[in-house]
Motif scaffolding. Structure first.
Motif, mmCIF file in Angstrom:
data_model
loop_
_atom_site.group_PDB
_atom_site.id
_atom_site.type_symbol
_atom_site.label_atom_id
_atom_site.label_comp_id
_atom_site.label_asym_id
_atom_site.label_seq_id
_atom_site.Cartn_x
_atom_site.Cartn_y
_atom_site.Cartn_z
ATOM 1 N N TYR A 1 -15.110 11.481 16.718
ATOM 2 C CA TYR A 1 -14.253 11.977 17.987
ATOM 3 C C TYR A 1 -12.716 11.809 17.658
ATOM 4 C CZ TYR A 1 -18.805 11.813 19.973
ATOM 5 O OH TYR A 1 -20.232 12.133 20.095
ATOM 6 N N ASP A 2 -11.845 12.520 18.530
ATOM 7 C CA ASP A 2 -10.664 12.022 18.225
ATOM 8 C C ASP A 2 -9.983 11.080 19.211
ATOM 9 O OD1 ASP A 2 -10.607 14.052 16.448
ATOM 10 O OD2 ASP A 2 -9.817 15.571 17.764
ATOM 11 N N SER A 3 -10.882 10.802 20.224
ATOM 12 C CA SER A 3 -10.354 9.567 21.039
ATOM 13 C C SER A 3 -11.669 8.926 21.388
ATOM 14 C CB SER A 3 -9.677 10.084 22.220
ATOM 15 O OG SER A 3 -10.457 9.919 23.331
ATOM 16 N N VAL A 4 -11.639 7.659 21.595
ATOM 17 C CA VAL A 4 -12.705 6.470 21.586
ATOM 18 C C VAL A 4 -12.222 5.402 22.687
ATOM 19 C CG1 VAL A 4 -14.268 4.866 20.596
ATOM 20 C CG2 VAL A 4 -13.566 6.884 19.371
ATOM 21 N N TYR A 5 -13.106 5.108 23.493
ATOM 22 C CA TYR A 5 -12.853 4.314 24.672
ATOM 23 C C TYR A 5 -13.652 2.957 24.385
ATOM 24 C CZ TYR A 5 -9.939 6.734 28.046
ATOM 25 O OH TYR A 5 -8.951 7.519 28.490
ATOM 26 N N ILE A 6 -12.989 1.901 24.541
ATOM 27 C CA ILE A 6 -13.834 0.528 24.524
ATOM 28 C C ILE A 6 -13.777 -0.340 25.945
ATOM 29 C CG2 ILE A 6 -13.695 -1.784 23.305
ATOM 30 C CD1 ILE A 6 -11.936 0.656 21.300
ATOM 31 N N LYS A 7 -14.732 -0.485 26.337
ATOM 32 C CA LYS A 7 -14.879 -0.971 27.844
ATOM 33 C C LYS A 7 -15.766 -2.256 27.749
ATOM 34 C CE LYS A 7 -16.309 3.072 29.466
ATOM 35 N NZ LYS A 7 -16.586 4.069 30.561
ATOM 36 N N PRO A 8 -15.220 -3.198 28.594
ATOM 37 C CA PRO A 8 -16.261 -4.305 29.112
ATOM 38 C C PRO A 8 -17.587 -3.865 29.619
ATOM 39 C CG PRO A 8 -14.140 -4.542 30.533
ATOM 40 C CD PRO A 8 -14.210 -3.319 29.538
ATOM 41 N N ASP A 9 -18.713 -4.133 29.327
ATOM 42 C CA ASP A 9 -19.792 -3.761 29.717
ATOM 43 C C ASP A 9 -20.115 -3.764 31.250
ATOM 44 O OD1 ASP A 9 -22.503 -2.550 29.642
ATOM 45 O OD2 ASP A 9 -23.236 -4.347 29.829
ATOM 46 N N GLU B 1 -3.512 5.559 17.514
ATOM 47 C CA GLU B 1 -2.687 4.683 18.371
ATOM 48 C C GLU B 1 -4.093 4.007 19.163
ATOM 49 O OE1 GLU B 1 -0.057 6.684 21.738
ATOM 50 O OE2 GLU B 1 -2.118 6.829 22.006
ATOM 51 N N ILE B 2 -3.582 2.850 19.518
ATOM 52 C CA ILE B 2 -4.434 1.778 20.104
ATOM 53 C C ILE B 2 -3.600 1.464 21.296
ATOM 54 C CG2 ILE B 2 -5.407 -0.639 20.424
ATOM 55 C CD1 ILE B 2 -5.700 -0.677 17.480
ATOM 56 N N SER B 3 -4.108 1.886 22.737
ATOM 57 C CA SER B 3 -3.701 1.573 23.844
ATOM 58 C C SER B 3 -4.375 0.729 24.974
ATOM 59 C CB SER B 3 -3.096 2.915 24.611
ATOM 60 O OG SER B 3 -2.738 3.927 23.684
ATOM 61 N N SER B 4 -3.726 -0.127 25.544
ATOM 62 C CA SER B 4 -4.275 -0.900 26.455
ATOM 63 C C SER B 4 -3.203 -0.829 27.833
ATOM 64 C CB SER B 4 -4.557 -2.409 25.911
ATOM 65 O OG SER B 4 -3.354 -3.125 25.740
ATOM 66 N N VAL C 1 -8.471 4.096 21.740
ATOM 67 C CA VAL C 1 -7.942 4.450 20.459
ATOM 68 C C VAL C 1 -8.038 6.060 20.058
ATOM 69 C CG1 VAL C 1 -8.642 2.320 19.462
ATOM 70 C CG2 VAL C 1 -10.175 4.149 19.325
ATOM 71 N N LYS C 2 -6.995 6.444 19.585
ATOM 72 C CA LYS C 2 -6.616 8.016 19.670
ATOM 73 C C LYS C 2 -6.236 8.428 18.233
ATOM 74 C CE LYS C 2 -4.694 11.294 22.810
ATOM 75 N NZ LYS C 2 -3.461 11.542 23.602
ATOM 76 N N LYS C 3 -6.872 9.241 17.827
ATOM 77 C CA LYS C 3 -6.197 9.865 16.677
ATOM 78 C C LYS C 3 -5.036 10.618 16.744
ATOM 79 C CE LYS C 3 -8.258 12.254 12.450
ATOM 80 N NZ LYS C 3 -9.729 12.897 12.180
#
Ligand SMILES: Nc1ncnc2c1ncn2[C@@H]1O[C@H](COP(=O)(O)OP(=O)(O)O)[C@@H](O)[C@H]1O
Ligand SMILES: [Mg+2]
Length: 237
Positions: free
Chosen positions: A35-43, A63-66, A54-56
């Motif tokens: 994927y061109d963008s991926v989310y990382i989230k607390p369960d 790009e890593i965004s928080s 994170v986005k391509k």
């Protein structure tokens, strides 16, 4: 993850749940290839806190965004950088990013509240939560998003999509989700976060059995009175 699992295993619903895995080096690598963008989230998350995207931008730059930062890294540095932003005490999931449709250039998602007053699930509240900025990562009201009338937002999308098709899918998916989850868990009210992507496809993001409905009375008064009536019926039942 617990509430998404029965949906991922359902032959009808699985295509509406973003590709999801536990966060780790291999799973992040796999998602970044797909994927061109991926989310990382607390369960176990709340109000959009601790979410990272994170986005391509190109083959060499992601790009890593928080909430606090946004910076660029080579793909092989992303895992290490993301790790630095995580709370070591929490478990995280990694998920296919959905390219959300926009309203006045800002991303939004849809909150649907379902109740079961007399043995049947009914959708009693709906709103579109519109993020404050075009660049916003999340559409939580706690992070500055505003509730809008969902019909108004679907008719005024920046993308030319059929609002009635989207509405039909939102209702269908909401009812399916309530049925499936209720066959596993018991609850009387369910708040769903559903996303609409730029192609008009509806996605399941999150289910909450203790939704906070504060402020929704001003979005659609006739719907809100339906919600209050269902609540009253359940209390007396
Ligand atoms: N896979 C995703 N793709 C795009 N946006 C997402 C994705 N997952 C979450 N979001 C955005 O982040 C918000 C919060 O995510 P959610 O899973 O509902 O966690 P929380 O429990 O913190 O509300 C969502 O309402 C949506 O705006
Ligand atoms: Mg949410």
């Amino acid at each position: 993850m617990k509430k998404a699992l029965p949906l991922m295993n359902d032959p009808f619903m699985k295509r509406y749940v973003p590709d999801t895995d536990w966060f780790g080096y291999d799973s992040l690598d796999k998602m970044m290839r797909r994927y061109d963008s991926v989310y990382i989230k607390p369960d176990v998350g709340r109000q959009g806190g601790g979410i990272i995207r994170v986005k391509k931008l190109s083959a060499k730059q992601w790009e890593i965004s928080s909430k606090q930062t946004s910076s660029l890294f080579a793909p092989d540095k992303v895992y290490k950088q993301v790790k630095l932003l995580l709370n070591p005490k929490k478990k995280y999931i990694v998920q296919q990013g959905i390219d959300l449709a926009t309203y006045h250039r800002c991303p939004f998602d849809v909150r649907v509240v379902l109740q079961k007053p007399l043995g049947y699930w009914r959708a009693t509240l709906m709103s579109a939560k519109v993020a404050p900025r075009p660049s916003s990562l999340v559409t939580n009201v706690a992070k500055g998003a505003k509730d809008h009338n969902v019909y108004k937002v679907l008719r005024g999308l920046d993308q030319s999509l059929s609002s009635s098709n989207i509405m039909r899918d939102l209702m269908d998916i909401s009812h399916q989700t309530a049925q499936i989850l209720n066959s596993r868990y018991s609850f009387k009210i369910l708040g769903l976060d559903l996303a609409v992507d730029k192609n008009g496809k509806v996605w399941f993001i999150e289910a909450n059995t203790m939704p906070d409905n504060a402020g929704l009375e001003n979005v659609d008064r006739s719907l809100y009175s339906k919600y209050l009536k269902a609540r009253k019926l359940m209390r007396s039942g």
